[in-house]
Enzyme design. Structure first.
Site, short mmCIF file in Angstrom:
data_model
loop_
_atom_site.label_atom_id
_atom_site.label_comp_id
_atom_site.label_asym_id
_atom_site.label_seq_id
_atom_site.Cartn_x
_atom_site.Cartn_y
_atom_site.Cartn_z
N CYS A 19 71.74 14.24 62.45
CA CYS A 19 70.94 15.45 62.61
C CYS A 19 71.19 16.40 61.44
O CYS A 19 72.04 16.15 60.57
CB CYS A 19 71.29 16.13 63.92
SG CYS A 19 73.02 16.71 63.97
N HIS B 106 86.79 18.90 74.72
CA HIS B 106 86.00 18.63 73.51
C HIS B 106 86.12 19.84 72.59
O HIS B 106 86.11 20.99 73.05
CB HIS B 106 84.54 18.40 73.89
CG HIS B 106 83.68 17.94 72.76
ND1 HIS B 106 83.21 18.80 71.79
CD2 HIS B 106 83.21 16.71 72.43
CE1 HIS B 106 82.47 18.12 70.92
NE2 HIS B 106 82.46 16.85 71.29
N GLU C 152 84.10 21.39 70.60
CA GLU C 152 83.04 22.38 70.71
C GLU C 152 83.22 23.23 71.96
O GLU C 152 83.06 24.46 71.93
CB GLU C 152 81.66 21.71 70.75
CG GLU C 152 80.53 22.73 70.87
CD GLU C 152 79.16 22.11 71.06
OE1 GLU C 152 78.29 22.80 71.63
OE2 GLU C 152 78.95 20.95 70.66
N THR D 216 76.20 21.67 73.13
CA THR D 216 74.92 21.34 72.49
C THR D 216 74.51 19.88 72.66
O THR D 216 73.32 19.56 72.58
CB THR D 216 74.97 21.66 70.98
OG1 THR D 216 76.04 20.92 70.37
CG2 THR D 216 75.17 23.14 70.75
N SER E 295 82.18 10.10 69.91
CA SER E 295 81.05 11.01 69.75
C SER E 295 80.40 11.28 71.10
O SER E 295 79.89 10.36 71.76
CB SER E 295 80.01 10.41 68.79
OG SER E 295 78.77 11.08 68.89
#
Length: 279
Positions: free
Chosen positions: A12, A123, A125, A163, A219
């Site tokens: 991305c 995680h 994030e 996200t 991931s």
């Protein structure tokens, strides 16, 4: 056997931006390290290491004089403060969508909301989202789904989402909160690129004999793709590299679909498609 790639697949904007920033540092010949893996793709991380960009686990591990590259998943405000106190040169490769989610979590807390973060505890994030909300004085809970919502929540409640989570997870949590009579303030921070890849993967998986999902097993977004594909196509295989492909997986297959996580560069996708076409 026909090989069909999903309409949306692979790296991305945020990942491409982070890679471009790291490659520019290498090209300038500067000593650098990333704080945690730049992206969740072991092959990319190994390639950067071979070209001189190491991985540090803590700010304290960054060598004096090194450029500290903030990974695409972002970091906590405390990490930024620690880097500043050491006078480190910092290159911020935080994905803009992640930065937007961090700001959303912070703003919800400043508005007095009890913040619910929909995502994977631990995680990087999610740790960042939690830290931004806590730093703004908010109480925070991280939930993977509605079953993890704590008892005793009362308005005002704010919701922000990792996200790379599935839209269905966010919707289920919001619905459960409303079923309790609450009126959550919802910040839908699911990345549009993530949503595109999930929808395209689900669409393709329904039409092929087998699916190959490419990307790091660490991931989050690639793992979500693998889960989505497995629901629609029994023969779904999550791989990181071409040498993992087993021809026996595709016995009697006429079509195989290919998708890849948002942390998967084009060259890795091409390599696996070449192997599949050669079977």
């Amino acid at each position: 056997m026909k090989v069909i790639r999903a309409r949306y697949a692979g790296a991305c904007y945020g990942v491409q931006r982070a890679l471009s920033m790291a490659n520019d540092v290498v090209a300038r010949g500067e000593a650098a390290c990333t704080l945690g893996p730049l992206i969740h793709n072991p092959q990319v991380v190994d390639d950067l290491a071979a070209r001189g960009v190491s991985v540090a686990c803590r700010v304290e591990d960054v060598a004096d004089g090194d450029v500290m590259i903030i990974r695409s998943h972002g970091v906590t405000p405390q990490v930024r403060d620690a880097a500043a106190s050491r006078g480190l040169a910092v290159l911020d490769a935080t994905c803009p969508h992640v930065a937007r989610a961090q700001k959303a979590a912070e703003n919800l807390a400043r508005q007095g909301c009890h913040v619910v973060v929909v995502g994977e505890a631990g995680h990087p994030e999610v740790e960042g989202l939690t830290a931004y909300a806590c730093g703004a004085g908010g109480a925070v809970d991280v939930v993977a789904g509605p079953g993890e919502l704590p008892d005793g929540l009362c308005d005002p409640v704010g919701v922000v989402v990792q996200t790379t989570q599935m839209q269905e997870q966010l919707d289920a949590v919001v619905e459960a909160l409303r079923a309790r009579g609450l009126s959550p303030v919802v910040k839908d921070t699911v990345c549009f690129a993530t949503r595109q890849r999930q929808e395209a993967a689900a669409e393709l998986a329904q039409t092929v004999d087998a699916m190959v999902i490419i990307g790091g097993r660490n991931s989050s977004n690639t793992t979500r793709l693998a889960e989505i594909c497995a629901k629609a196509c029994e023969r779904s295989f999550h791989v990181e590299a071409a040498d993992e492909i087993d021809p026996a997986w595709f016995r009697d297959c006429r079509t195989v679909g290919v998708t890849a996580g948002a942390s998967t560069p084009e060259d890795q996708i091409q390599a696996i498609e070449d192997v599949l076409r050669a079977l």
